[in-house]
Motif scaffolding. Structure first.
Motif, mmCIF file in Angstrom:
data_model
loop_
_atom_site.group_PDB
_atom_site.id
_atom_site.type_symbol
_atom_site.label_atom_id
_atom_site.label_comp_id
_atom_site.label_asym_id
_atom_site.label_seq_id
_atom_site.Cartn_x
_atom_site.Cartn_y
_atom_site.Cartn_z
ATOM 1 N N GLU A 46 0.806 -1.219 0.000
ATOM 2 C CA GLU A 46 0.000 0.000 0.000
ATOM 3 C C GLU A 46 0.841 1.273 0.000
ATOM 4 O OE1 GLU A 46 -3.187 2.348 -0.348
ATOM 5 O OE2 GLU A 46 -3.373 0.169 -0.301
ATOM 6 N N LYS A 47 1.921 1.311 0.783
ATOM 7 C CA LYS A 47 2.716 2.536 0.926
ATOM 8 C C LYS A 47 3.965 2.549 0.040
ATOM 9 C CE LYS A 47 1.274 2.774 5.723
ATOM 10 N NZ LYS A 47 1.716 2.549 7.099
ATOM 11 N N ASN A 48 4.139 1.569 -0.812
ATOM 12 C CA ASN A 48 5.339 1.446 -1.664
ATOM 13 C C ASN A 48 6.619 1.533 -0.831
ATOM 14 O OD1 ASN A 48 4.135 1.074 -4.207
ATOM 15 N ND2 ASN A 48 3.768 3.271 -4.385
ATOM 16 N N GLU A 49 6.639 0.850 0.299
ATOM 17 C CA GLU A 49 7.789 0.936 1.198
ATOM 18 C C GLU A 49 8.874 -0.105 0.908
ATOM 19 O OE1 GLU A 49 6.863 -0.023 5.347
ATOM 20 O OE2 GLU A 49 4.931 -0.779 4.662
ATOM 21 N N ALA A 50 8.539 -1.218 0.296
ATOM 22 C CA ALA A 50 9.532 -2.261 0.012
ATOM 23 C C ALA A 50 10.244 -1.957 -1.304
ATOM 24 C CB ALA A 50 8.859 -3.622 -0.056
ATOM 25 N N LYS A 51 11.555 -2.174 -1.300
ATOM 26 C CA LYS A 51 12.371 -1.947 -2.488
ATOM 27 C C LYS A 51 13.023 -3.253 -2.906
ATOM 28 C CE LYS A 51 11.483 2.391 -2.460
ATOM 29 N NZ LYS A 51 10.279 2.708 -3.186
ATOM 30 N N LYS A 52 13.550 -3.271 -4.129
ATOM 31 C CA LYS A 52 14.180 -4.463 -4.673
ATOM 32 C C LYS A 52 15.339 -4.901 -3.782
ATOM 33 C CE LYS A 52 15.890 -6.259 -9.036
ATOM 34 N NZ LYS A 52 16.137 -5.956 -10.436
ATOM 35 N N GLY A 53 15.369 -6.181 -3.434
ATOM 36 C CA GLY A 53 16.428 -6.731 -2.600
ATOM 37 C C GLY A 53 16.085 -6.809 -1.132
ATOM 38 N N ASP A 54 15.010 -6.151 -0.690
ATOM 39 C CA ASP A 54 14.607 -6.186 0.719
ATOM 40 C C ASP A 54 14.076 -7.562 1.091
ATOM 41 O OD1 ASP A 54 15.202 -3.527 0.721
ATOM 42 O OD2 ASP A 54 13.139 -2.826 0.964
ATOM 43 N N ARG A 55 14.299 -7.935 2.353
ATOM 44 C CA ARG A 55 13.731 -9.181 2.896
ATOM 45 C C ARG A 55 12.424 -8.780 3.578
ATOM 46 N NH1 ARG A 55 14.852 -14.104 2.804
ATOM 47 N NH2 ARG A 55 14.725 -15.499 4.576
ATOM 48 N N VAL A 56 11.310 -9.402 3.166
ATOM 49 C CA VAL A 56 9.996 -8.988 3.651
ATOM 50 C C VAL A 56 9.166 -10.186 4.126
ATOM 51 C CG1 VAL A 56 9.874 -6.959 2.162
ATOM 52 C CG2 VAL A 56 8.979 -9.116 1.338
ATOM 53 N N GLN A 57 8.138 -9.860 4.903
ATOM 54 C CA GLN A 57 7.163 -10.854 5.330
ATOM 55 C C GLN A 57 5.833 -10.487 4.680
ATOM 56 O OE1 GLN A 57 6.502 -11.038 9.543
ATOM 57 N NE2 GLN A 57 5.202 -12.847 9.395
ATOM 58 N N ILE A 58 5.179 -11.478 4.049
ATOM 59 C CA ILE A 58 3.878 -11.256 3.415
ATOM 60 C C ILE A 58 2.864 -12.223 4.011
ATOM 61 C CG2 ILE A 58 4.797 -10.329 1.255
ATOM 62 C CD1 ILE A 58 4.443 -13.077 -0.022
ATOM 63 N N ALA A 59 1.605 -11.812 3.998
ATOM 64 C CA ALA A 59 0.539 -12.635 4.566
ATOM 65 C C ALA A 59 -0.575 -12.823 3.544
ATOM 66 C CB ALA A 59 -0.024 -11.978 5.820
ATOM 67 N N GLN A 60 -1.191 -13.989 3.570
ATOM 68 C CA GLN A 60 -2.269 -14.301 2.630
ATOM 69 C C GLN A 60 -3.539 -13.566 3.044
ATOM 70 O OE1 GLN A 60 -3.172 -18.481 2.378
ATOM 71 N NE2 GLN A 60 -3.907 -18.268 0.284
ATOM 72 N N THR A 61 -4.249 -13.025 2.035
ATOM 73 C CA THR A 61 -5.509 -12.317 2.278
ATOM 74 C C THR A 61 -6.516 -12.736 1.214
ATOM 75 O OG1 THR A 61 -4.865 -10.470 0.863
ATOM 76 C CG2 THR A 61 -4.336 -10.276 3.189
ATOM 77 N N ALA A 62 -7.669 -12.111 1.248
ATOM 78 C CA ALA A 62 -8.649 -12.326 0.179
ATOM 79 C C ALA A 62 -8.066 -11.763 -1.107
ATOM 80 C CB ALA A 62 -9.951 -11.617 0.512
ATOM 81 N N PRO A 63 -8.384 -12.350 -2.256
ATOM 82 C CA PRO A 63 -7.801 -11.861 -3.517
ATOM 83 C C PRO A 63 -8.050 -10.366 -3.735
ATOM 84 C CG PRO A 63 -8.904 -13.949 -3.871
ATOM 85 C CD PRO A 63 -9.224 -13.528 -2.467
ATOM 86 N N ILE A 64 -6.982 -9.654 -4.071
ATOM 87 C CA ILE A 64 -7.051 -8.221 -4.329
ATOM 88 C C ILE A 64 -7.204 -7.979 -5.822
ATOM 89 C CG2 ILE A 64 -5.753 -6.057 -4.131
ATOM 90 C CD1 ILE A 64 -4.382 -7.394 -1.657
#
Length: 125
Positions: A46-64
């Motif tokens: 949502e906030k465009n905070e992640a950049k290429k190469g970053d290690r991130v955590q993502i969570a499953q949600t209802a299809p967007i």
């Protein structure tokens, strides 16, 4: 609790969307050989905070959207630079090295010319 994954951002070029690669080691059921498997997930940022190469955590949600069914939870670790930049530095280093080699060859050629001139003068005398 939602299904969460941890991976590396491989693309952040789209607005509010990141592509995350998850690398896992698996064992073949018959041959018992281990191999790496890479899966790509499209996640909403949502906030465009992640950049290429970053290690991130993502969570499953209802299809967007058609391909997005995950959202960014948090950025675990920021990247320390991208592979493209390192490749550019290596190319520049190689160019400098080639330039230095050319200079060394030119110096060696002039040294041999001087040596030949000195040897030629000695023969005449």
């Amino acid at each position: 609790m939602a299904h969460t994954l941890v991976g590396t951002v491989t693309s952040d070029s789209r607005d509010k969307t990141i592509t995350v690669s998850i690398v896992s080691r698996e064992t073949h059921p018959l041959y018992r050989k281990q191999y790496t498997k890479t899966r790509k997930y499209t996640a909403h940022d949502e906030k465009n905070e992640a950049k290429k190469g970053d290690r991130v955590q993502i969570a499953q949600t209802a299809p967007i959207s058609k391909t997005k069914a995950y959202t960014l939870v948090k950025v675990i670790e920021r990247s320390h630079g991208t592979v493209e930049l390192k490749e550019d530095v290596n190319k520049a280093y190689e160019a400098e090295k080639i330039g230095a080699d050319e200079i060394a060859k030119a110096k060696a050629a002039t040294e041999t010319e001087k040596t030949e001139d000195v040897a030629g003068e000695g023969e005449e005398a």
